[in-house]
Design an enzyme around this catalytic site. Sequence first.
Site, PDB file in Angstrom:
ATOM      1  N   GLU A   1      -7.842  21.461 -18.912  1.00  0.00           N
ATOM      2  CA  GLU A   1      -7.567  22.615 -18.042  1.00  0.00           C
ATOM      3  C   GLU A   1      -6.546  22.233 -16.961  1.00  0.00           C
ATOM      4  O   GLU A   1      -6.762  22.454 -15.783  1.00  0.00           O
ATOM      5  CB  GLU A   1      -8.863  23.107 -17.381  1.00  0.00           C
ATOM      6  CG  GLU A   1      -9.974  23.429 -18.348  1.00  0.00           C
ATOM      7  CD  GLU A   1     -11.224  23.995 -17.692  1.00  0.00           C
ATOM      8  OE1 GLU A   1     -11.157  24.488 -16.551  1.00  0.00           O
ATOM      9  OE2 GLU A   1     -12.288  23.933 -18.327  1.00  0.00           O
TER      10      GLU A   1
ATOM     11  N   GLU B   1     -19.559  21.410 -17.319  1.00  0.00           N
ATOM     12  CA  GLU B   1     -20.038  21.235 -15.936  1.00  0.00           C
ATOM     13  C   GLU B   1     -21.564  21.119 -15.839  1.00  0.00           C
ATOM     14  O   GLU B   1     -22.202  21.835 -15.079  1.00  0.00           O
ATOM     15  CB  GLU B   1     -19.526  22.385 -15.067  1.00  0.00           C
ATOM     16  CG  GLU B   1     -18.007  22.482 -15.085  1.00  0.00           C
ATOM     17  CD  GLU B   1     -17.466  23.640 -14.240  1.00  0.00           C
ATOM     18  OE1 GLU B   1     -18.265  24.437 -13.722  1.00  0.00           O
ATOM     19  OE2 GLU B   1     -16.232  23.726 -14.116  1.00  0.00           O
TER      20      GLU B   1
END
Length: 366
Positions: free
Chosen positions: A276, A170
């Site tokens: 994920e 991220e």
Amino acid sequence: MIDARVFRYGVKAAARAAATLAMIAVTGCLGGPAERQSGAVAPSLAGVYADFFPIGTAVQPRTLSSHNELITRHFTSLTAENHMKLHTIRPTSSRVDYSGADSVVDFAEAHGMMVRGHALIWHEAAPNWFFHDSGSRADPEIIRRRLQNHITETVARYRGRVYAWDVVNEGISDSAGFLRDTIWLETLGPQYIADAFRWAHAADPDARLFYNDYSAIEPGKRERIVRLVNELRADGVPIHGVGIQGHWTLTWPPVSMIRDAIERYADLGLDVEITELDISFYSWDDRTTRYPTLTDTMEQRQAARYEEIFRLFREYSDVITNVTFWGVADDVSWLNYIPVQGRPNYPLLFDRAHREKQAFFAITDF
Ligand code: GLA
């Protein structure tokens, strides 16, 4: 198939995966047989997908025992949900704790599974002490050395046992600009990303190194990720793949958007991993509690959604090198706590009693 695995995952991980899949082929599973209510034995998820890509799950040290049967039966790749993150390994300036991470890697090895390392740098795993000295802000060069030490020590510790690392998680902005405004960027400047990949590569030259993010399929962010990859490569920085997190919902993103992103990254010669995956019943901004229980209709909708997504994944099995679910079963999903504490959600393939849901059968019966 084995040769391709050796190429993608390295000799040791490939040998482990091959042995595990051979066992699944002989016994139908890795654990004891699970009976469906009808009496039929449900197949092993990883066994069904053996010719497509490894199937993984995120685990915690405690779920290795509480969900042992599901983990050993259905998955061939493990990710530590939190125990390889910086704030867990180095909670204070004087404490280093690899015990949780070790337990995941040891378990994987004992059961012939691969391990994805997650994550060397993440803005939410940035403990305060790391940036300070005696109460005031530390010199950036000290912080840089601390980070180098953390990455080098962690990657070297699991050298040859962790086949892939999410080096930066991220790090790209959601809307305007390029890099996400994080404490890492603020302290170390944009160079921190290239440095991190170089340090990781030096510590384990065989590990596959990933940039990992949510919304990595959204066209704007996707192009920012492509820009990052191109800039890193132009500087000779080793980056091998993009991790698409896959925290999705019943309606978002459209399959066409996922397809476009997979193709875009694959065209650059990158490995693509779904790192994920879960399918929530709520959009991220929805803070209502509308689904106190999982109804048959809800299950059917989720099963149809999982089916369309896995059809797509199967089409791209030559570039997708791992599909990992974020959790084993609905009872231990992070979505029961975030963004609304205590709100039940049902994002995975196994329910709270660890039974296969309709989504499980939708993606294994084809
Ligand atoms: C991000 C991180 C994961 C996990 C989830 C859910 O996606 O990459 O490690 O923490 O958030 O909390």
